[in-house]
Each structure stands twice: as C-alpha cells, then as structure tokens.
Write a protein that holds these residues in place. Structure first.
Motif, PDB file in Angstrom:
ATOM      1  N   SER A   1       0.832  -1.199   0.000  1.00 45.55           N
ATOM      2  CA  SER A   1       0.000   0.000   0.000  1.00 45.55           C
ATOM      3  C   SER A   1       0.868   1.251   0.000  1.00 45.55           C
ATOM      4  CB  SER A   1      -0.931   0.017   1.224  1.00 45.55           C
ATOM      5  OG  SER A   1      -0.210   0.212   2.421  1.00 45.55           O
ATOM      6  N   SER A   2       0.282   2.327  -0.536  1.00 44.05           N
ATOM      7  CA  SER A   2       0.902   3.648  -0.528  1.00 44.05           C
ATOM      8  C   SER A   2       2.335   3.619  -1.058  1.00 44.05           C
ATOM      9  CB  SER A   2       0.877   4.241   0.883  1.00 44.05           C
ATOM     10  OG  SER A   2       1.251   5.594   0.883  1.00 44.05           O
ATOM     11  N   LEU A   3       2.527   2.894  -2.175  1.00 45.63           N
ATOM     12  CA  LEU A   3       3.840   2.819  -2.822  1.00 45.63           C
ATOM     13  C   LEU A   3       4.927   2.393  -1.829  1.00 45.63           C
ATOM     14  CD1 LEU A   3       3.581   6.024  -5.036  1.00 45.63           C
ATOM     15  CD2 LEU A   3       2.912   3.678  -5.598  1.00 45.63           C
ATOM     16  N   ALA A   4       4.563   1.400  -0.983  1.00 39.44           N
ATOM     17  CA  ALA A   4       5.441   0.792   0.026  1.00 39.44           C
ATOM     18  C   ALA A   4       5.621   1.656   1.270  1.00 39.44           C
ATOM     19  CB  ALA A   4       6.801   0.397  -0.542  1.00 39.44           C
ATOM     20  N   ARG A   5       4.899   2.782   1.370  1.00 35.31           N
ATOM     21  CA  ARG A   5       4.932   3.558   2.604  1.00 35.31           C
ATOM     22  C   ARG A   5       4.020   2.942   3.651  1.00 35.31           C
ATOM     23  NH1 ARG A   5       4.449   9.040  -0.858  1.00 35.31           N
ATOM     24  NH2 ARG A   5       2.999   7.626  -1.895  1.00 35.31           N
ATOM     25  N   GLY A   6       3.121   2.079   3.201  1.00 33.71           N
ATOM     26  CA  GLY A   6       2.301   1.302   4.107  1.00 33.71           C
ATOM     27  C   GLY A   6       2.859  -0.104   4.216  1.00 33.71           C
ATOM     28  N   ALA A   7       1.975  -1.068   4.436  1.00 37.94           N
ATOM     29  CA  ALA A   7       2.401  -2.451   4.598  1.00 37.94           C
ATOM     30  C   ALA A   7       2.859  -3.044   3.275  1.00 37.94           C
ATOM     31  CB  ALA A   7       1.261  -3.286   5.165  1.00 37.94           C
ATOM     32  N   VAL A   8       3.803  -3.974   3.360  1.00 44.01           N
ATOM     33  CA  VAL A   8       4.264  -4.763   2.224  1.00 44.01           C
ATOM     34  C   VAL A   8       4.166  -6.231   2.632  1.00 44.01           C
ATOM     35  CG1 VAL A   8       6.179  -5.279   0.673  1.00 44.01           C
ATOM     36  CG2 VAL A   8       5.849  -2.933   1.491  1.00 44.01           C
ATOM     37  N   THR A   9       3.348  -6.999   1.927  1.00 44.48           N
ATOM     38  CA  THR A   9       3.176  -8.405   2.261  1.00 44.48           C
ATOM     39  C   THR A   9       4.442  -9.183   1.907  1.00 44.48           C
ATOM     40  OG1 THR A   9       0.804  -8.257   1.827  1.00 44.48           O
ATOM     41  CG2 THR A   9       1.779 -10.463   1.866  1.00 44.48           C
ATOM     42  N   PRO A  10       4.989  -9.985   2.836  1.00 50.70           N
ATOM     43  CA  PRO A  10       6.174 -10.787   2.527  1.00 50.70           C
ATOM     44  C   PRO A  10       5.911 -11.734   1.347  1.00 50.70           C
ATOM     45  CG  PRO A  10       5.748 -10.776   4.890  1.00 50.70           C
ATOM     46  CD  PRO A  10       4.556 -10.151   4.236  1.00 50.70           C
ATOM     47  N   PRO A  11       6.929 -11.983   0.513  1.00 50.88           N
ATOM     48  CA  PRO A  11       6.720 -12.822  -0.673  1.00 50.88           C
ATOM     49  C   PRO A  11       6.124 -14.194  -0.375  1.00 50.88           C
ATOM     50  CG  PRO A  11       8.826 -11.703  -0.818  1.00 50.88           C
ATOM     51  CD  PRO A  11       8.298 -11.422   0.553  1.00 50.88           C
ATOM     52  N   SER A  12       6.570 -14.834   0.710  1.00 47.22           N
ATOM     53  CA  SER A  12       6.051 -16.166   1.032  1.00 47.22           C
ATOM     54  C   SER A  12       4.565 -16.117   1.364  1.00 47.22           C
ATOM     55  CB  SER A  12       6.837 -16.765   2.199  1.00 47.22           C
ATOM     56  OG  SER A  12       6.847 -15.864   3.303  1.00 47.22           O
ATOM     57  N   LEU A  13       4.144 -15.106   2.124  1.00 42.46           N
ATOM     58  CA  LEU A  13       2.733 -14.974   2.462  1.00 42.46           C
ATOM     59  C   LEU A  13       1.920 -14.588   1.238  1.00 42.46           C
ATOM     60  CD1 LEU A  13       0.376 -14.885   4.419  1.00 42.46           C
ATOM     61  CD2 LEU A  13       1.077 -12.578   5.096  1.00 42.46           C
ATOM     62  N   TYR A  14       2.487 -13.733   0.389  1.00 43.16           N
ATOM     63  CA  TYR A  14       1.753 -13.336  -0.807  1.00 43.16           C
ATOM     64  C   TYR A  14       1.560 -14.529  -1.736  1.00 43.16           C
ATOM     65  CZ  TYR A  14      -0.066 -10.334  -4.461  1.00 43.16           C
ATOM     66  OH  TYR A  14      -0.894  -9.749  -5.388  1.00 43.16           O
ATOM     67  N   ALA A  15       2.561 -15.407  -1.818  1.00 43.04           N
ATOM     68  CA  ALA A  15       2.421 -16.624  -2.627  1.00 43.04           C
ATOM     69  C   ALA A  15       1.297 -17.502  -2.076  1.00 43.04           C
ATOM     70  CB  ALA A  15       3.745 -17.384  -2.653  1.00 43.04           C
ATOM     71  N   LEU A  16       1.195 -17.575  -0.758  1.00 42.30           N
ATOM     72  CA  LEU A  16       0.125 -18.357  -0.134  1.00 42.30           C
ATOM     73  C   LEU A  16      -1.236 -17.730  -0.429  1.00 42.30           C
ATOM     74  CD1 LEU A  16      -0.598 -20.732   1.728  1.00 42.30           C
ATOM     75  CD2 LEU A  16      -0.203 -19.209   3.686  1.00 42.30           C
ATOM     76  N   ALA A  17      -1.314 -16.398  -0.362  1.00 38.14           N
ATOM     77  CA  ALA A  17      -2.567 -15.712  -0.658  1.00 38.14           C
ATOM     78  C   ALA A  17      -2.966 -15.902  -2.118  1.00 38.14           C
ATOM     79  CB  ALA A  17      -2.438 -14.227  -0.336  1.00 38.14           C
ATOM     80  N   ARG A  18      -2.006 -15.850  -2.999  1.00 31.62           N
ATOM     81  CA  ARG A  18      -2.279 -16.081  -4.419  1.00 31.62           C
ATOM     82  C   ARG A  18      -2.825 -17.487  -4.650  1.00 31.62           C
ATOM     83  NH1 ARG A  18       2.391 -14.038  -8.544  1.00 31.62           N
ATOM     84  NH2 ARG A  18       1.055 -12.622  -9.742  1.00 31.62           N
ATOM     85  N   HIS A  19      -2.247 -18.454  -3.940  1.00 26.24           N
ATOM     86  CA  HIS A  19      -2.743 -19.830  -4.038  1.00 26.24           C
ATOM     87  C   HIS A  19      -4.211 -19.880  -3.617  1.00 26.24           C
ATOM     88  CE1 HIS A  19      -2.816 -24.191  -3.904  1.00 26.24           C
ATOM     89  NE2 HIS A  19      -3.142 -24.156  -2.621  1.00 26.24           N
ATOM     90  N   LEU A  20      -4.537 -19.167  -2.554  1.00 32.51           N
ATOM     91  CA  LEU A  20      -5.922 -19.137  -2.084  1.00 32.51           C
ATOM     92  C   LEU A  20      -6.856 -18.543  -3.123  1.00 32.51           C
ATOM     93  CD1 LEU A  20      -8.054 -19.371   0.263  1.00 32.51           C
ATOM     94  CD2 LEU A  20      -7.450 -17.001   0.813  1.00 32.51           C
ATOM     95  N   ILE A  21      -6.513 -17.381  -3.674  1.00 32.73           N
ATOM     96  CA  ILE A  21      -7.445 -16.731  -4.597  1.00 32.73           C
ATOM     97  C   ILE A  21      -7.558 -17.499  -5.913  1.00 32.73           C
ATOM     98  CG2 ILE A  21      -7.075 -14.480  -3.531  1.00 32.73           C
ATOM     99  CD1 ILE A  21      -5.547 -13.637  -6.031  1.00 32.73           C
ATOM    100  N   ASP A  22      -6.549 -18.329  -6.233  1.00 33.50           N
ATOM    101  CA  ASP A  22      -6.678 -19.193  -7.406  1.00 33.50           C
ATOM    102  C   ASP A  22      -7.717 -20.282  -7.185  1.00 33.50           C
ATOM    103  OD1 ASP A  22      -4.803 -17.780  -8.850  1.00 33.50           O
ATOM    104  OD2 ASP A  22      -3.142 -19.160  -8.412  1.00 33.50           O
ATOM    105  N   LEU A  23      -7.953 -20.647  -5.918  1.00 33.40           N
ATOM    106  CA  LEU A  23      -8.946 -21.674  -5.593  1.00 33.40           C
ATOM    107  C   LEU A  23     -10.361 -21.110  -5.502  1.00 33.40           C
ATOM    108  CD1 LEU A  23      -7.019 -23.543  -2.747  1.00 33.40           C
ATOM    109  CD2 LEU A  23      -7.296 -24.305  -5.118  1.00 33.40           C
ATOM    110  N   LEU A  24     -10.491 -19.816  -5.235  1.00 33.02           N
ATOM    111  CA  LEU A  24     -11.798 -19.241  -4.921  1.00 33.02           C
ATOM    112  C   LEU A  24     -12.774 -19.181  -6.090  1.00 33.02           C
ATOM    113  CD1 LEU A  24     -10.982 -16.421  -2.334  1.00 33.02           C
ATOM    114  CD2 LEU A  24     -11.577 -18.826  -1.977  1.00 33.02           C
ATOM    115  N   PRO A  25     -12.358 -18.983  -7.344  1.00 32.52           N
ATOM    116  CA  PRO A  25     -13.351 -19.001  -8.429  1.00 32.52           C
ATOM    117  C   PRO A  25     -14.144 -20.304  -8.485  1.00 32.52           C
ATOM    118  CG  PRO A  25     -11.317 -18.032  -9.210  1.00 32.52           C
ATOM    119  CD  PRO A  25     -11.026 -18.586  -7.846  1.00 32.52           C
TER     120      PRO A  25
END
Length: 389
Positions: free
Chosen positions: A285-309
C-alpha cells in the motif's frame, strides 16, 4: 496445504447460505447511512452494528462478543471463538469516515480543517454538522448544508444562515446508500463496505470455532501528513494492547480506474481493479509507505485466490499502480504478516462525485475473508516446523 482445497469446499455451503446480497445490503445500508466522524464513529456506529448482529442472532450464544470500548481505546472489537486473548488471527476495517473540524465564521460560511485526506478539489457536496449533547449523551444534527471545496480549501455552508458552528462540532459529507440504474450503488462506503464485510463474516467464523479478533478502529482517517503514524491512530491504540498474531487481514475500499494519489494529490495511471469484478488483493500500500506483504505470504494468498473461483468467489489482483494505506500502517508495527483484501470503488472521499461501488464485490470480499481464515493454521504449521511465512 494439501487439505486446503477440501476444507474450502466443505465451508462453501455455509458461506453461500449466510453471506448473501440481501444480508450484505442490510448491513451496508444501515452502516453507510450513519455518519461517523473520526473519534466519534464508535459512539454513532457501534450501536447500529450491535443491532444488526443481534437481529441475526449472532451474539446470543457467546461465541461472538462485541466490545464497544475495547480496553478503553474508544474502538469496537468483536471477539470470536473462546473469549481469551491474544488471538492468532486479526481482521481490521476502520469504522470512521472522512470528517472536518470547524473554524470561525467568515461572514458567509465556515472554513473547515480536514480531519482526513481532502480530495474534493472543486465542487459542492451535501453535508451535515454534528454536535455532542452532553446532557442527553448523544450526537445530533446542528444543521444540514454543503461542503464547498475551492482549490483544495473546504468550507461549510449551512442551510440556515443563522446557524453558528463552534469548536467540538464535526462536519461530514453525506449521500444516501442506494442502488443505481447501472447496477452499482452509491453511498458513503469508505469504510462501511469493509465493516459490513467483516461483520457478516464474523458469525460464520465464530460458529466454526475460529479464534479471531475483528477490530473496527474509531480513527483511521485523520490529519494529512507524510509520516505513516499520522493516520490510523485508532488501530495503533488497539494493537498496543496485544502481542503479534500469525496473520492480520486489512479490509478497505480501494480506488478503481483513474485515481488521485492521496499522498501527492497528482493524477495516477489506470488501476487494474474494476468495479463488479470481485474483491481486491494488493501486495503493498501507498507505494510501500504502508504495509508490504512478505513474498512467502503473498504466494500463499495467491494460491488461495486461485482456488476461490471454483467456490463462486471472485478476487482480482491489483497491479499496484496505487493502493491506499489504511489500518495496515498500524498493524505493520506488530507483524509483517499482513494481507490487504479490499473492494473496488470510485470517489471514496467524494473526489469528483458521490462514492460508488458494487454490492457483489462486497459479498465477494466477505466470503474471501472467511476463506482466508484457513491460511492461519497453515502459517502456524509452517512456522512451528521452522519455516517462515
């Protein structure tokens, strides 16, 4: 990980039966139509939220408990599962809206001090002025009127020219929460949409025995400034009471299409997220002035949203042109394990017109918030095995 898809499928019938457009619309309308200036939001909106949850029977068995002044922070929380703290899973959606402080009458109208990012460059917006009645312990409308914005400066013009505002009064823009002919809705959705999505998701998670804290800070909007901790102070007061969780999920309205950079007040390119195409996952968020999700967690989140459709739930991925910071700027001081899950909209701060969003996107967000709870045990398992998420 191997069981995640199966767990999500087992949850789907209950999720689809409870998180319906009608229920989301009922919560969204009641909350969005209740003005909530920062530092007064809990007093004005918490009773509305409590009535909604009670009418659905969500508070009757003690699995979900509402505290409208959590540890004297003046913010509301819902505690799901057993009532002990701390919780391994946090959800945040700020309860307040943009609002304005008043300055002395200039002979025509009242100059305002934005207690927010003021994004209405020029134009007029319907507004109300509120005052606290100490004797009756409630807020009341001093007068209806208009916020007039000229070259970024804001003024309040009351309908009754004899009205005199005073220190302690708050001015808020207002617009009815209603469906439009194009299928979208107008209303003060920042952040009634996030609050509604969390509030509807909470009873399902409580019934499933998920231990979670649902936080509704009283002050996410706030004074302009470049420092991260200038805004989001309500969330800071909450997290100061708690040790870090395994996972924190922040839900807020995110600007779709062409937008203004709220930090620089400059034009931004086209965002990838679109109204009507589902909830939104952002990496930072905010061009990295806010939170930045760690790559490992973001990969896990991506896996989740790939299952949701496959479960009838849509989540679009932001291209990170610009995602506004929110309560993540407070939570990131406790944990880097933050997911930014929101819903798309336009004119969230009455930029060019009244705010607009799609009810279906908030339904998708609420469902995604329930399914995302299944990531917390995965994170705990990986961490216990010496991994890192």
């Amino acid at each position: 990980m191997a069981n995640l898809s199966e767990k999500l499928r087992d949850m789907q019938p209950g999720v689809d039966a409870y998180i319906t457009p009608d229920r989301i619309a009922r919560y969204l309308t009641a909350i969005a139509d209740t003005p909530a200036p920062s530092t007064a939001a809990t007093a004005m909106r918490a009773p509305v939220l409590q009535d909604l949850l009670r009418s659905d029977g969500a508070l009757k068995d003690g699995q979900l408990v509402l505290d409208s002044n959590f540890r004297n922070t003046a913010s509301t929380v819902l505690i799901a599962g057993d009532q002990s703290l701390p919780k391994p899973l946090w959800y945040f959606a700020h309860m307040d809206t943009i609002s304005y402080l008043t300055r002395p009458f200039d002979g025509r109208r009242f100059p305002l001090v934005p207690f927010c990012y003021h994004l209405t460059i020029n134009g007029t917006r319907q507004a109300q002025a509120y005052r606290y009645d100490l004797l009756n312990e409630r807020y009341f409308v001093v007068d209806d009127g208009w916020i007039e914005s000229e070259l970024g400066n804001a003024f309040f013009r009351p309908k009754d020219q004899s009205t005199r505002l005073r220190p302690g009064d708050r001015v808020v823009p207002v617009t009815p929460c209603l469906p439009q002919e194009d299928g979208y809705w107008t209303g003060h959705f920042d952040n009634a949409g996030g609050v509604s999505a969390l509030a509807v998701a909470a009873p399902l998670l409580a019934e499933a025995g998920v231990n979670a804290l649902f936080a509704f800070p009283d002050e996410e909007e706030g004074p302009t400034g470049s420092g991260n901790q200038v805004m989001g102070r309500g969330g800071s007061r909450i997290i100061d009471q708690l040790p870090p969780p395994d996972l924190a999920i922040i839900a807020d309205m995110q600007q779709a299409g062409m937008t203004l950079n709220t930090e620089e007040m400059t034009s931004e390119p086209q965002n990838s997220v679109r109204i009507g195409e589902g909830a939104v996952l952002s990496e930072f968020s905010s061009l990295a002035r806010g939170a930045v999700t760690p790559p490992s967690l973001y990969a896990l989140a991506r896996h989740l949203i790939d299952l949701l459709p496959g479960l009838g739930t849509k989540v679009q991925e932001s291209n990170n042109i610009y995602t506004s910071r929110s309560d993540d700027i407070s939570v990131m001081l406790k944990t880097p394990n933050i997911l930014l899950l929101g819903f798309p909209g336009i004119n969230r701060h009455f930029d060019l017109a009244s705010p607009q969003a799609a009810l279906s996107d908030i339904v998708d967000l609420s469902k995604a918030l329930v399914y995302a709870a299944m990531l917390q045990p995965v994170i705990r398992c990986l961490n216990d095995r010496g991994g890192h998420v």
